[in-house]
Each structure stands twice: as C-alpha cells, then as structure tokens.
Design a protein around this motif. Structure first.
Motif, PDB file in Angstrom:
ATOM      1  N   ARG A  34       1.022  -1.068   0.129  1.00 12.51           N
ATOM      2  CA  ARG A  34      -0.039  -0.090   0.044  1.00 12.51           C
ATOM      3  C   ARG A  34       0.817   1.290  -0.041  1.00 12.51           C
ATOM      4  NH1 ARG A  34      -3.323  -2.944  -1.294  1.00 12.51           N
ATOM      5  NH2 ARG A  34      -4.909  -3.758  -0.367  1.00 12.51           N
ATOM      6  N   HIS A  71      -3.356  13.217  -5.723  1.00  5.37           N
ATOM      7  CA  HIS A  71      -4.549  13.278  -4.744  1.00  5.37           C
ATOM      8  C   HIS A  71      -5.876  12.292  -5.126  1.00  5.37           C
ATOM      9  CE1 HIS A  71      -2.785  16.407  -2.578  1.00  5.37           C
ATOM     10  NE2 HIS A  71      -2.037  16.861  -3.476  1.00  5.37           N
ATOM     11  N   THR A  72      -5.768  11.843  -6.202  1.00  9.53           N
ATOM     12  CA  THR A  72      -6.988  10.904  -6.555  1.00  9.53           C
ATOM     13  C   THR A  72      -6.618   9.520  -6.313  1.00  9.53           C
ATOM     14  OG1 THR A  72      -6.804  10.764  -9.055  1.00  9.53           O
ATOM     15  CG2 THR A  72      -7.816  12.636  -8.183  1.00  9.53           C
ATOM     16  N   LEU A  92      -6.480   9.112   3.254  1.00  9.52           N
ATOM     17  CA  LEU A  92      -7.305   8.057   2.993  1.00  9.52           C
ATOM     18  C   LEU A  92      -7.265   7.896   1.437  1.00  9.52           C
ATOM     19  CD1 LEU A  92     -10.103   8.027   5.510  1.00  9.52           C
ATOM     20  CD2 LEU A  92      -8.186   6.613   5.448  1.00  9.52           C
ATOM     21  N   VAL A  93      -6.429   8.616   0.714  1.00 12.26           N
ATOM     22  CA  VAL A  93      -6.407   8.502  -0.783  1.00 12.26           C
ATOM     23  C   VAL A  93      -6.090   7.005  -1.225  1.00 12.26           C
ATOM     24  CG1 VAL A  93      -5.114   8.774  -3.009  1.00 12.26           C
ATOM     25  CG2 VAL A  93      -5.787  10.658  -1.201  1.00 12.26           C
ATOM     26  N   ASN A  94      -6.928   6.167  -2.011  1.00 13.74           N
ATOM     27  CA  ASN A  94      -6.383   4.865  -2.227  1.00 13.74           C
ATOM     28  C   ASN A  94      -5.789   4.708  -3.466  1.00 13.74           C
ATOM     29  OD1 ASN A  94      -6.895   2.061  -2.526  1.00 13.74           O
ATOM     30  ND2 ASN A  94      -8.956   2.018  -1.473  1.00 13.74           N
ATOM     31  N   TYR A  95      -4.729   4.190  -3.269  1.00 15.06           N
ATOM     32  CA  TYR A  95      -3.899   3.939  -4.676  1.00 15.06           C
ATOM     33  C   TYR A  95      -3.970   2.690  -5.185  1.00 15.06           C
ATOM     34  CZ  TYR A  95      -1.704   8.404  -3.547  1.00 15.06           C
ATOM     35  OH  TYR A  95      -1.342   9.736  -2.945  1.00 15.06           O
ATOM     36  N   GLY A  96      -4.954   1.799  -4.328  1.00 14.02           N
ATOM     37  CA  GLY A  96      -4.907   0.092  -4.734  1.00 14.02           C
ATOM     38  C   GLY A  96      -3.601  -0.471  -4.430  1.00 14.02           C
TER      39      GLY A  96
END
Lengths: 385, 236
Positions: free
Chosen positions: A253, A307-308, A266-270
């Motif tokens: 992660r 940021h996304t 809590l940005v989710n990069y996978g």
C-alpha cells in the motif's frame, strides 16, 4: 493553459527517450540516484558494486542523439571506494563540491567532488539503509542516518559529532527524510510498521506517529494500532511543498498523509507492489497541476495521480527490477535505475515540427532528418510492395 | 429487480452511483444457499472492479455508513476485506434468526441503541459497559447470538450471525476461481470465456461474484483488449 497544466501534460506524455541514454558504468544494479538541486545538471548514482558515478546530463554535443557521459567515477580501483553496496547517495544541497554516500559496509562517507576522496567517514555498527541531508537547512548541517539499529543518529557535518540520537523505533530504520518546508522536521520509517515525525530541537521523543486508521482503533486488529502500514515501511517522500508525506510499505500500500497533523488522507492507490527488503526510492513531481507520484513497481515505474490515487500509466523499459527513480523538476523528466545496470531517461513526447511552417525551410529539413533516429529509418522496403 | 435485468442494466449503462452498484452486487449474492438466513453481503473491494476511482468509492461508502444505511464488517480472513450489508437487511435477518430465543430482547436493544449511533467495526468492554450501558451477561448473550465475536480479551468485532458458512464457501470459491485463471494457458483468460466455463462443486457462489472479488482485490490484473477484458493471474 497555465504553466502547471502544461507541466502536468508533459508528465502525462512521458515515454522512454529515444535520443538519449546514460553511460553504462555500473556492472551491477543501481540502488540510488540523485540530481543536484543547484543547476540540475549533474547526477550521482550509487550501485550494488559499491561504485559511485557522476554524470553530466547536459547535451553539448550539438547532435540530437547523445549519451549522458560519466564525468568521474569512484570505481573499484579507488582506495576509498565502499566495500559493499551503496544504498544512498545525495549531493550537498547547496553546491556540487560535496556529496555524501552511505553503504552496507556500515560507513557513511562525505566526499570532496574535486579530489574524489572522503573528507569524513562516519562508522556505524550496522548496515546503513538510508541517510538524508535537509535540502533547506541553514541553521544546522545535520545528516539523519537510518541503520539496522532502531536508534536514529544525527551526524553534524560541520563538527563531525554524532551525539544526537533519536529513540523511538523498535526495529531497523529503513528510510529517513527531512521536510522540504521546515528545516527541523524529520520523518523516519521503520520495519516496526511505524512512521515517526520528529522535531530535532526537542529533547523528548517524536512529535507524533502516523496512524493509518486516524485514531479509529475499532477498525484494525489489536496489534495494528498506531501503525502506518501493515508491514515494514520502506519508502518516504515529501511533496515538494512539504505539506504532504507519502509512505510505502510491504503491505503493498501507499498512503498520503497530511504532514502537519499526521492525518491519513485516505487516498486509495490500490495495490502498489512492494517486495523491497531495503528502502524504496520514489519521486513526486513538482509544480504540475495535478501532481504525480512515480513508484518503482517490479520492472516498471508506476505513475499515480497524487490526490486521486488513479493509476495513470506504467512506464516499461527496464529488463529487471527498478530500484530507484528521481524526477528532474525543471524539465519534467524522470530518471530510473535498476538491477539491469541501466539508468533510463523518460521524457515528455516531443511535438513534431508544424507542417504549415513554410518560412524556415532549412530548419524544417534539418528537424525532419534528425527527428528520426537512423536506426529506425526504413532503408529496405521498396515502394512497389 | 431480477438478476438478468440488473446485469443488463449494468452492461449497457455506465454505473453512475455507488448505491446502485451495491444493489447490483447484492443481487449476485446466493440467498438460497444459506436458506435465506443471511443478509446479502458484498465486499468493499468488489466495488473497485466496477468504479475506477478507489478514493471516491471509499468516500461514498463512508457517507452511506455515516447516514446509517450501510454497515461494514471486518470479515476476519483478510485485514483489508470488509463486508458491506444494508442496515435494514441486517436488522430483518438478525431479528428473524432470534425468533423464539431468549437472547432476543438483548439483541433488539443492541440493534436499536448501538447501530444507529456508532459506525465502529469493533467495541471495547469499556465502551459497552459505560457508554451503551450493557451488563456483562448481556454482552455474553450478544456473543452467543452471533452479533458480536471475540476480537481479543475485552473487545469484540461487530459480526453477522451464522456467517461462518459464508466465509468458508467464499474462501473456497475464491481459491477455485483463481485456480481456473492460473491454470489457463499463459495464466490468463478472457473474462467472457471464464464466465462461460463450468465451475466445480467448490464454487458455490455465482462466478461473477468471485470475478468482481478477484479483480477488485487485485489478485488478477484486468487488461482491456480488443476481444474484451482479459484477466491475468498475478504472481505474488
């Protein structure tokens, strides 16, 4: 389009530079690279063979195809070369007269670029995973060093002393990074799954430790309380304005944190594949809108929107694992080094000359010829097919 | 709406919001397998297989949890695998399961008092005794009914009663479907081809449920090709 948008567009079109390559000096994997901040002209690299090379990135050959030549090398024949692999190299932030390297031979050496001899050698008890000099510090000249000892040493370049120690981690410290915004703030990442943020002026412990659940103790199992990752944390990178901190861990992660409050955005990069047992060197773009993160991922470099969390692209070109990457702020170029002993340059795709431009026939002709690499020119097909 | 209807809508239109995606995924859940005693459960990462922006999915799920429509559970087999259930569905099924049992009143009290006010995944003894004013024996009743399961000494996870069978079949099915992808030539298979295949008795859930799971959890790489989506096994 604003300048920031243009820079972002350049990053989105990054491809392997067909016209430029970097001199291949290392016989083994390249662990770390650093581009000097003053002119952005010289690049340092440190390899698994203990060799350190300095390259000149500028093109003075007059031709479109050029090789970034190695200016000088601390090779195996040098009396002062590191005995084992070099893990971190960094230019002195204010001029290229000095650079610092640290290695698995348990030493950190401060080199004079002119003579390529170490002006100072710091000896440690364990492998040195990472070191960092603050890029903005004027009031101090401390180098933070992360070794396989849980205590972080701060070495003073001016006096050579190393009495300042930061205690708090429980396992080896894999990465250390100074904030590019406040010269006294230091972030450290450890195999104990924690990331601590310190103010070196304080005598007591760390300012705070990063918690991936933001205090919501209910979400995690009991052991995972107050940890930044569910595994070893091996990569740290501040954004260039110092407002955010990125961390990567062996739980596959990557997390983005607000560096002032320690809050997980809590940005989710996978899944960000991470199998490194040492520190991971990754980079963030600067001055682009939006900003991007470049993370070595197996034998490619993954590019994420900061940021996304969206995966923008994977840059493929290396033949083996990529170990480090560095972003050249002024040209929006990316350099990556890996186990295949290559350093690759990724540049934004160059725009071809406008066809309507009739005025400069000579220029157009010259640009047309040199724009195609002779190796790719079709000199064998016949028009009759 | 029927399964066919839902699937048609999903393949023809761009999924617009998270709630409708959740409703679609819920239709894939095999209610009959559990004799309709379990509420429909979906895993949070199954949403990632449909919506590209993971951060947005996380935000929307949290919004639904905050307004009390959705419940999230730590399922136990993976620290990152969270189960999602609609609150109304959960309440109906739990109360139906408690019919005629002595623990019924305590469970009712728990559902009325705790669920609307707290979106936590686990509860500590302190919180249960002091904030929600449950007694020790009431906590024991809640554990017996399956609404709480032990996390560690003095703390409990929120859980779905009788969900052990679900977890067992789910892990079994996931392993089997992953095996189908892995054993294919070159370790990859077109998603359309995989969905046509006959499944072994190990796979008790609809194949699509498992496909959304393995794509969302990034256990397989989902590659768009001219012949459709290709699933490639990821060696980790």
């Amino acid at each position: 389009m604003s300048a920031a948008d243009t820079r972002a567009a350049r990053v989105l079109s990054l491809t392997l530079d067909p016209d430029r390559d970097v001199d291949r000096i290392h016989g083994n994997g390249i662990n770390t690279i650093d581009i000097e901040a003053v002119e952005g002209r010289y690049m340092l690299s440190g390899g698994a063979d203990g060799v350190i090379v300095i390259y000149d990135l500028e093109n003075y050959s007059g031709k479109l195809q050029y090789t970034c030549k190695a200016v000088c090398t601390v090779g195996r024949s040098s009396r002062h070369v590191h005995k084992f692999s070099v893990e971190t190299v960094q230019w002195y932030p204010f001029d290229t007269g000095m650079f610092v390297s640290s290695s698995f031979d348990k030493t950190m050496k401060v080199w004079d670029t002119e003579t390529l001899k170490p002006a100072e050698v710091f000896q440690f008890e364990g492998n040195v995973y990472s070191h960092h000099l603050s890029p903005i510090a004027r009031k101090h000249s401390l180098v933070a060093v992360g070794t396989n000892n849980p205590k972080i040493q701060l070495c003073d370049l001016k006096s050579g002393s190393r009495i300042h120690v930061l205690q708090g981690h429980r396992a080896e410290v894999l990465s250390v990074r100074w904030s590019p915004r406040y010269e006294h703030i230091l972030a450290t990442a450890s195999a104990d799954s924690k990331v601590n943020v310190w103010d070196v002026r304080r005598a007591s412990g760390s300012l705070f430790t990063l918690d991936q659940h933001n205090g919501e103790k209910s979400k995690a199992s009991a052991e995972a309380v107050n940890t930044a990752h569910n595994g070893r944390v091996n990569g740290l990178c501040f954004t260039s304005d110092g407002l955010y901190l990125l961390t990567t861990g062996t739980d596959d992660r990557m997390r983005l944190w607000n560096s002032a409050s320690g809050e997980n955005t809590l940005v989710n990069y996978g899944k960000v594949c991470n199998e490194s047992r040492k520190k991971l060197q990754f980079a963030v773009s600067r001055g682009c809108s939006p900003d991007f993160v470049f993370v070595p991922c197996g034998s490619s470099v993954a590019v994420y929107a900061l940021h996304t969390g969206e995966l923008v692209t994977m840059l493929r070109g290396h033949y083996n694992n990529v170990d480090c990457c560095e972003f050249h702020q002024d040209h929006q170029e990316l350099y990556s080094g890996g186990k295949d002993s290559n350093i690759l340059a990724w540049v934004p795709v160059l725009r071809t000359a406008d066809v309507e431009d009739e005025s400069n026939n000579d220029n157009k002709g010259a640009a047309g010829l040199s724009a195609v690499n002779p190796a790719f020119q079709d000199a064998w097909s016949s028009d009759e097919d | 709406m029927s399964l066919v209807h839902a699937v048609l809508i999903f393949t023809l239109e761009e999924p617009k919001d998270i709630k409708s995606t959740l409703e679609y995924l819920m239709t894939l859940f095999p209610r009959k397998l559990f004799n309709d005693t379990l509420p429909q459960v979906v895993l949070k990462h199954q949403l990632y297989s449909i919506h590209n922006d993971k951060t947005l999915v996380d935000k929307e799920v949290n919004k639904l949890r905050e307004c009390g429509e959705l419940l999230m559970f730590q399922l136990g087999f993976d620290s990152e695998a969270f189960g999602l259930v609609f609150t109304s569905d959960y309440k109906t099924k739990v109360l139906a399961g408690e019919e005629g049992k002595g623990t019924r009143t305590t469970v009712e009290k728990f559902l009325e008092k705790v669920l609307p006010s707290c979106t936590d995944l686990s509860f500590s003894k302190d919180k249960m005794l002091k904030v929600f004013l449950f007694t020790d024996s009431e906590i024991t009743q809640l554990v017996k009914s399956g609404v709480l399961t032990v996390r560690e000494a003095g703390s409990w996870w929120l859980s779905i009663p009788n969900s052990g069978k679900f977890t067992k079949y789910f892990i079994q099915g996931r392993k089997a479907v992953l095996g189908m992808v892995r054993k294919s030539k070159y370790g990859e298979v077109l998603q359309a081809d995989l969905e046509e295949r006959r499944t072994t008795s190990q796979v008790k859930f609809p194949l699509r449920y498992h496909v959304h799971d393995i794509v969302g959890a990034e256990l397989v790489e989902s590659i768009p090709t001219t012949s459709g989506t290709l699933l490639r096994f990821v060696d980790s």
